[in-house]
Scaffold this active site. Structure first.
Site, PDB file in Angstrom:
ATOM      1  N   GLY A  97       0.830  -1.196   0.000  1.00  0.00           N
ATOM      2  CA  GLY A  97       0.000   0.000   0.000  1.00  0.00           C
ATOM      3  C   GLY A  97       0.862   1.243   0.000  1.00  0.00           C
ATOM      4  O   GLY A  97       2.083   1.175  -0.080  1.00  0.00           O
ATOM      5  N   GLY A 127       1.727   4.535   2.134  1.00  0.00           N
ATOM      6  CA  GLY A 127       1.589   5.182   3.441  1.00  0.00           C
ATOM      7  C   GLY A 127       1.782   6.671   3.316  1.00  0.00           C
ATOM      8  O   GLY A 127       1.865   7.213   2.215  1.00  0.00           O
ATOM      9  N   PHE A 155       4.306   8.504   3.801  1.00  0.00           N
ATOM     10  CA  PHE A 155       5.579   8.966   3.272  1.00  0.00           C
ATOM     11  C   PHE A 155       6.020   8.235   2.015  1.00  0.00           C
ATOM     12  O   PHE A 155       7.090   8.486   1.497  1.00  0.00           O
ATOM     13  CB  PHE A 155       6.677   8.824   4.316  1.00  0.00           C
ATOM     14  N   GLY A 156       5.232   7.266   1.575  1.00  0.00           N
ATOM     15  CA  GLY A 156       5.644   6.515   0.399  1.00  0.00           C
ATOM     16  C   GLY A 156       5.113   5.104   0.462  1.00  0.00           C
ATOM     17  O   GLY A 156       4.374   4.743   1.382  1.00  0.00           O
ATOM     18  N   PRO A 157       5.479   4.288  -0.541  1.00  0.00           N
ATOM     19  CA  PRO A 157       4.921   2.944  -0.621  1.00  0.00           C
ATOM     20  C   PRO A 157       5.461   2.003   0.452  1.00  0.00           C
ATOM     21  O   PRO A 157       6.553   2.204   0.969  1.00  0.00           O
ATOM     22  CB  PRO A 157       5.370   2.467  -2.000  1.00  0.00           C
ATOM     23  N   ASP A 188      -1.908  11.070  14.543  1.00  0.00           N
ATOM     24  CA  ASP A 188      -2.558  10.606  13.318  1.00  0.00           C
ATOM     25  C   ASP A 188      -3.139   9.218  13.530  1.00  0.00           C
ATOM     26  O   ASP A 188      -2.952   8.317  12.724  1.00  0.00           O
ATOM     27  CB  ASP A 188      -1.551  10.618  12.158  1.00  0.00           C
TER      28      ASP A 188
END
Ligand SMILES: *[C@@H]1O[C@H](CO)[C@@H](O)[C@H](O)[C@H]1NC(C)=O
Ligand SMILES: *[C@@H]1O[C@H](CO)[C@@H](O)[C@H](O)[C@H]1NC(C)=O
Ligand SMILES: *[C@@H]1O[C@H](CO)[C@@H](O)[C@H](O)[C@H]1NC(C)=O
Ligand SMILES: *[C@@H]1O[C@H](CO)[C@@H](O)[C@H](O)[C@H]1NC(C)=O
Length: 831
Positions: A522, A524, A526-528, A640
């Site tokens: 997936g 996220g 900041f990146g995959p 978060d």
């Protein structure tokens, strides 16, 4: 003659009959809580003692897979067999020949094969008619029949004086100085063997007594001495909703004791070495019918005894954690801190003026093995006394209540110091005069004045620069999006701390099939994220920071250092990281069940989560969050928390992930103002989204949303209803006011037999999302509310009950129904 014989015959006959009657009585369902005279507890008969209100039971048992027999005490009224005390822990009986009884001389004895004495109680005296009784506190006592069971002074013997691995409420840990009796906790050797292991916890009687955990004869962890208010090494231990505690020290006794707030709650402290030398406070969850860990010690790297060596100071939020106290420098080199630090300049003992004291704040007091205490000296007198003794290295007040009083002096090297953000103490450490900073004659004074003037000029200049820089940065941010969190660590320092965690890039490329799309789990914040399999077969989750992302590096480093230090069963474990060339990668434990949103918002998978599973998840997240907020010593606000940041392990246990935006905050501020708001719409508390004010209560808000989502199976943000514009919490609130709160629940849960508990969770959820942060409960309170059925306060109006949030958010308000719309947003909040 014959007359007496007859009578004797008659008497023995009657006593035989009474014995038989009593025996059959003890076999019946109304169990006894005491025995006396000729009564016995016999293994082969399965006879036991049960305390008056049925809380504890005493009898024979075999631990784990062992077949040996022991006499022990366990909780009677819970389904999990939990032994809290063992009589013959060192002398098991090999078969079921055991008998526990009061013998003819009035002593409590355990007989084994051939009626040999296997164990006996060390009674102080014997009396005519002794009674053995199991109390509802879990205490086994021997008392005189005529004495009251509540008059502790008259007990002939009590099991509370001989603890095994468990400290129960009301039990004293420590010393009776009049008799020399020490009560300490000794772990079991293993789950199968209750004999004393090498892990213990005791109050050690130094001049300034300390509460210490030992492994063999090595110190493992110090709670620190009692300073009148608390244990110096555990400032966060405050009286709370679960228990209260006391430390008593006078000429007769020195001990620690705790009591539960609510008698119907169960909690105990256990020393466990099978699980790796830990001391845990367990509490019983009457709903899930299992024990959970309320507190666990050691808590972090800095808890390890003297981890930074002599004159080293362990600071959890520094990189590296070990630092020398000011005025000291590294002794030895590289990563080995065992040699600690040494003075920049040693003082000359024969010259009184060559040394003085520097005040350090916020510390855990050093090891008190070599100390001297006088309760009646003042701080000034203490200083003079320390100065006059060559080997005295530090002093402070022995009691910090009020303005402080008493005197404690240290001799020799200072060991096991750490720094706390909150609740640490002052310590005056002896230094060479040159380290004292400017009280040495006029020359120095003049120099100081010159320096001060210079500093003021410099300061003004810097301020001007700073204002310009901030302006420039603000413009930049307004144009080009957010900037990374300002980070005060240098890169080299990071490297030092990260070394241990480093993975080689080739290893990761191999594990993930060169980041193949097939392995992609997936995307996220900041990146995959990719799935990977290491050569040894271990599965990992690989988070690759996107190269295009302008932000992230500092957040990422923050994340690594924080997570690596945190350990809790409801937090995702960071295994390592990789910084090579352009690549910035994090490696986590792999969670086969992925994230919670994949379950609760999915039509089919949702069915796997029945109410008991969902409740387990709700409780697990609460505990993970509580750990972040209060127990981890770092005081992390997640900022978060959302369904996609909660991962599920094989057994669907929740683990909170993504601390990228977590941030420690210093001092005793309970909330901080930030210019940058980081979080996800639909989960953000109003005070945070609008004013940029974040606190632990903003996380509580997100938790409340999550709780309602888990119960309803619907997204707060994607929530649509034909008849109104309310979001999920608004709708829940409306139903609550209309007296139909259960309308909100997932239809799949409607058949649940525990609707009252579901209702309770909705209630707790609404308490968490109240508009004003001060109205919301703390996570510690949430955990207690989930575990009991105490009365709950009425919730007030929730924040953000309308779907069109007060925050203008034009870009993402269109496709509310899309599941992929749940992106982490970052915006600048007005200041
Ligand atoms: C018990 O007695 C039997 C027979 O006298 C003997 O063989 C055995 O060793 C004894 N056991 C113990 C534990 O003393
Ligand atoms: C100690 O830890 C082990 C392993 O986790 C566990 O099986 C055991 O029940 C624990 N013992 C106590 C007394 O909690
Ligand atoms: C310094 O204190 C230690 C410990 O109390 C004591 O043994 C020693 O005699 C003292 N030395 C002097 C010079 O007072
Ligand atoms: C104690 O706990 C029980 C059960 O959890 C609850 O019914 C009772 O109200 C509580 N008592 C107090 C004083 O909170």
């Amino acid at each position: 003659m014959t007359e007496t014989k007859k009578w004797g015959y008659f008497l023995s006959k009657t006593s035989l009959i009474t014995t038989i009657i009593l025996f059959s009585f003890s076999q019946s369902s109304t169990a006894l809580d005491s025995i006396s005279g000729t009564q016995t507890i016999i293994d082969t008969k399965n006879s036991t003692l049960v305390s008056k209100y049925g809380k504890f039971e005493l009898g024979f048992f075999s631990p784990g897979s062992s077949t040996k027999r022991y006499v022990g005490i366990w909780y009677k009224d819970i389904p999990v067999h939990t032994v809290v005390w063992v009589a013959n822990r060192q002398n098991p009986i090999n078969d079921s020949s055991g008998t526990l009884m009061i013998n003819r001389t009035g002593h409590l004895v355990l007989l084994g094969q051939n009626s040999s004495v296997v164990w006996s109680a060390k009674q102080t005296r014997s009396v005519q008619a002794p009674v053995l009784q199991l109390l509802d506190s879990g205490n086994l006592i021997v008392r005189d029949e005529k004495d009251d069971e509540n008059s502790e002074e008259s007990y002939l013997w009590q099991s509370f004086d001989y603890p095994t691995d468990t400290l129960l409420p009301g039990m004293k840990l420590g010393w009776d100085l009049r008799t020399g009796l020490e009560r300490k906790i000794l772990s079991w050797k293993s789950v199968d063997d209750p004999s004393p292991g090498d892990f213990s916890w005791e109050i050690t009687l130094y001049d300034y007594p300390d509460s210490i955990m030992w492994v063999d004869s090595e110190k493992y962890y110090r709670n620190g001495p009692w300073n009148g208010l608390r244990f110096s090494g555990a400032p966060e231990l405050k009286p709370n909703d679960l228990y209260s505690y006391q430390y008593i020290a006078n000429k007769d006794e020195v001990y620690y004791i705790f009591h539960l707030r609510n008698e119907s709650v169960k909690s105990r402290i256990v020393a466990n070495q099978t699980n790796g030398y830990i001391r845990e406070r367990h509490a019983w969850n009457s709903i899930t019918k299992s024990w959970y860990v309320f507190q666990s010690i050691p808590r972090d790297t800095c808890d390890k005894f003297a981890v930074c060596g002599a004159y080293g100071n362990c600071i959890l939020w520094e990189v590296p954690v070990c630092q020398c106290l000011k005025g000291f420098r590294r002794k030895g080199n590289s990563n080995d801190w065992s040699q600690g630090c040494e003075r920049n300049k040693p003082f000359d003992c024969n010259n009184k003026d060559s040394s003085g004291f520097v005040k350090f704040r916020g510390l855990k007091l050093p090891d008190t093995a070599h100390t001297w205490v006088n309760q009646s000296l003042s701080l000034k007198e203490c200083e003079a006394k320390c100065l006059s003794n060559c080997s005295c290295t530090a002093y402070t007040n022995s009691d910090i209540r009020g303005k402080g009083s008493g005197c404690v002096m240290w001799f020799g090297d200072l060991l096991d110091v750490r720094e706390f953000e909150e609740g640490g103490q002052d310590l005056y450490i002896r230094m060479h005069s040159s380290e004292l900073g400017g009280n040495n004659g006029r020359k120095v004074k003049i120099a100081v004045i010159v320096l001060a003037v210079f500093a003021v000029v410099c300061g003004l200049f810097c301020l001007a620069c700073y204002v310009r820089k901030v302006k420039a940065r603000k413009m930049l941010q307004d144009n080009a999006g957010p900037s990374p969190i300002i980070n005060n660590y240098s890169n080299e320092n990071h490297a030092e701390n990260l070394d241990v965690l480093s993975f080689d890039i080739d290893k990761i490329i191999k594990a993930t099939g060169n980041f193949s799309n097939d392995n992609k789990l997936g995307e996220g914040g900041f990146g995959p994220v990719y799935k990977g399999t290491l050569e040894d077969g271990q599965e990992i989750a690989v988070k690759r920071l996107s190269r295009t992302s302008g932000q992230g590096l500092n957040e990422l480093k923050n994340e690594i250092i924080l997570i690596a230090k945190l350990q809790h069963r409801n937090l995702v474990k960071l295994l390592g990281c990789c910084f090579q060339g352009e690549e910035k990668i994090l490696i986590y434990e792999y969670m086969p069940n992925r994230s919670l949103d994949g379950f609760i918002f999915d039509q089919t998978k949702r069915q796997l989560l029945d109410w008991s599973k969902r409740f387990q998840i709700v409780c697990g997240i609460a505990r993970g969050l509580l750990y972040l907020h209060q127990d981890s010593r770092l005081r992390i606000i997640h900022r978060d928390l959302k369904a996609s940041n909660v991962l599920l392990d094989n057994d669907l246990n929740p683990k909170i992930s993504d601390f990228g935006m977590a941030r420690c905050f210093g001092g005793d501020e309970s909330e901080a103002n930030t210019r940058r708001v980081v979080g996800t719409y639909g989960y953000m508390a109003p005070e945070y989204a609008i004013d940029g004010l974040f606190s632990v209560k903003s996380d509580v808000f997100s938790y409340g949303i999550l709780l309602l989502e888990i119960i309803s199976g619907k997204r707060n943000r994607g929530f649509y209803h034909l008849n109104h514009t309310l979001n999920l919490i608004g709708y829940a609130w409306k139903l609550w006011k209309e007296g139909q709160p259960l309308e909100i629940i997932d239809p799949l849960l409607k058949e649940s037999s525990e609707l009252s508990l579901v209702l309770r969770c909705i209630h707790i959820g609404l308490l968490c999302v109240q508009e004003h942060p001060e109205d919301r409960p703390k996570m510690s309170h949430v955990v207690v509310m989930l575990d009991s059925d105490s009365a709950l306060p009425q919730p007030k109006q929730p924040g953000f009950a309308i779907n069109k949030e007060a925050v203008s958010d034009s870009s993402s308000s269109k496709n509310e129904n899309s599941a992929t719309n749940e992106i982490t947003v970052t915006l600048l909040a007005p200041r």
